[in-house]
Design a protein around this motif. Structure first.
Motif, short mmCIF file in Angstrom:
data_model
loop_
_atom_site.label_atom_id
_atom_site.label_comp_id
_atom_site.label_asym_id
_atom_site.label_seq_id
_atom_site.Cartn_x
_atom_site.Cartn_y
_atom_site.Cartn_z
N ILE A 301 0.90 -0.97 -0.08
CA ILE A 301 -0.35 -0.03 -0.20
C ILE A 301 0.92 1.12 0.16
CG2 ILE A 301 -0.24 -0.16 2.46
CD1 ILE A 301 -2.91 0.78 0.55
N GLY A 302 0.84 1.95 -1.03
CA GLY A 302 0.96 3.04 -1.17
C GLY A 302 2.08 2.93 -1.99
N ASN A 303 2.66 1.98 -2.60
CA ASN A 303 3.47 1.27 -3.81
C ASN A 303 2.45 2.13 -5.07
OD1 ASN A 303 5.63 0.31 -5.23
ND2 ASN A 303 6.97 -0.06 -3.77
N ILE A 304 3.59 2.44 -6.64
CA ILE A 304 2.70 2.66 -7.52
C ILE A 304 2.92 1.31 -8.32
CG2 ILE A 304 2.48 4.01 -9.19
CD1 ILE A 304 2.14 6.61 -8.64
N PRO A 346 4.81 -8.71 5.66
CA PRO A 346 3.92 -7.99 6.53
C PRO A 346 3.61 -6.39 5.44
CG PRO A 346 5.72 -8.32 7.88
CD PRO A 346 6.21 -8.94 6.27
N GLY A 347 4.61 -6.10 4.61
CA GLY A 347 4.25 -5.29 4.08
C GLY A 347 4.18 -4.65 2.84
N GLY A 348 3.75 -6.07 1.85
CA GLY A 348 3.18 -6.70 1.02
C GLY A 348 4.13 -6.30 0.28
N LEU A 349 4.14 -6.87 -1.61
CA LEU A 349 5.44 -7.54 -1.61
C LEU A 349 6.27 -6.15 -2.05
CD1 LEU A 349 3.27 -9.25 -5.10
CD2 LEU A 349 4.70 -10.92 -3.06
N LEU A 350 6.33 -5.60 -3.16
CA LEU A 350 7.56 -4.13 -2.81
C LEU A 350 6.47 -3.95 -1.69
CD1 LEU A 350 6.73 -3.74 -7.01
CD2 LEU A 350 8.08 -5.09 -5.47
N GLY A 351 6.78 -3.39 -0.85
CA GLY A 351 6.46 -2.48 0.07
C GLY A 351 7.36 -2.98 1.35
N GLU A 352 7.74 -1.87 1.85
CA GLU A 352 8.97 -1.95 2.70
C GLU A 352 8.43 -1.75 4.27
OE1 GLU A 352 10.89 1.75 2.54
OE2 GLU A 352 11.96 1.24 0.90
#
Length: 358
Positions: A301-304, A346-352
């Motif tokens: 979330i937050g990553n385009i 926990p941050g998603g595939l490309l989240g931090e």
């Protein structure tokens, strides 16, 4: 949690999946047999999933943009997409475009409808931000969340009312709650057969048009955010709102711009889904919004880029579940995969995975 505890947790989850999976259609020998007997069917489902996932990704971008800027889950975004589809149908009806019209005769009305749908949805989103979200920006997080749910109900009932305006919009039909027929305007020419390739795999011009438009919108947004002055301002506000204000950035204006872009994308997605599936209904925003939000969380979330990837993955998972598992359990399988991925990432595939500052 210690490593051995995590291992036990993963084994327990795997055991439950294997134990309860057959109830939801997870019959591995049958699935393997179907794929082995008809591999082209698997390719066909992947193609359908990618096309539908591209539309989901466009909607997911609206979620991830707003969350990235003000950390608000805009639950009204799915119903805004539905209003975009209703706006598109109304505009095409006003232009006199009927089912079966040639693409050459309808290309200008389609482009004009795209402009109208994006403007209407962008305007609605900006007004929503101004009067429903901005006054609650510094309130506890639960307040704007409840406000977003309330706006969602308002939008959904607006779609229900809109669907009953047969006296003014004949294309809406007799029943306000019934699905509406969307004009079939995009050609469905099988590209492979047109090239002389005889195959049971079908890839039509309609699929290609939707993919090209969706890809253009997603790439255009990425370039805008990364390389334009307003895009850099959006990233600055997302990183630190107070610091951006000190540096002279008009935070309210940038947040409004974010809602405007997200609304425009929802309007474009509404037109695309109407042209692709040729049917719309006032409840379509709930399911699409749920899957788009899931896609945004899945990608980070937050990553385009993550929203794009998540949308395609959700589309493919849904298509494969409909084909090989059970359409009744598709949403359950999609969320099961989401939970498993978030256990590892926990941050998603490309989240931090960042720690919240105290």
């Amino acid at each position: 949690m210690k490593r051995w505890q995590k291992t036990l947790l993963y084994l327990a989850v795997a055991y439950l999946v294997l134990l309860l999976g057959p109830i939801a259609g997870l019959d591995i020998p049958r699935i393997v047999g179907e794929i082995a007997s008809s591999p082209l069917s698997l390719l066909q489902q992947l193609e359908v999933g990618i096309v539908n996932g591209a539309i989901i990704a466009i909607i997911a971008l609206g979620y991830t943009l707003v969350y990235g800027i003000i950390e608000l889950i805009n639950f009204a975004h799915g119903d805004l997409y539905m209003l975009g589809a209703f706006t598109a149908l109304t505009a095409l009806s006003a232009f006199g475009v009927t089912d079966g019209a040639s693409l050459g005769a309808s290309i200008i009305p389609i482009l004009a409808t795209l402009l109208i749908a994006t403007i209407v949805c962008a305007g609605l989103n900006v007004l929503t931000e101004r009067f429903a979200y901005r006054p609650l920006r510094n309130a506890p997080r639960l307040a704007p969340l409840i406000s977003a749910i309330g706006v969602s109900f308002i939008f959904q009932n607006t779609g229900l009312f809109w669907g009953g305006l047969r006296a003014f919009i004949p294309s809406m039909g007799n029943n306000s709650a019934a699905p509406k027929n969307f004009p079939d305007l995009l050609p469905s020419i099988d590209i492979l057969k047109a090239l002389g390739i005889q195959s049971n795999f079908s890839f039509t011009t309609k699929d290609l048009i939707v993919l090209v438009v969706a890809a253009a919108l997603m790439v255009g947004l990425h370039l805008f955010v990364q390389y334009t002055r307003p895009g850099k301002a959006m990233r600055a506000v997302a990183q630190n709102r107070d610091a951006a204000k000190i540096m002279g950035i008009n935070v309210d204006q940038i947040i409004a711009l974010t809602f405007l872009i997200g609304g425009a994308l929802a309007g474009a997605a509404g037109l695309l889904i109407g042209l692709y599936n040729n049917t719309i209904v006032f409840t379509m925003g709930f399911t699409a919004g749920l899957r788009a939000f899931t896609a945004a969380v899945l990608g980070g979330i937050g990553n385009i880029i993550g929203a794009m990837l998540g949308g395609v993955l959700i589309g493919v998972l849904s298509s494969l579940s409909d084909q090989y598992l059970s359409s009744r359990w598709t949403n359950a399988w999609v969320f099961a995969v989401l939970v498993v991925i978030l256990v590892f990432r926990p941050g998603g595939l490309l989240g931090e995975n960042v720690q919240e500052k105290v």
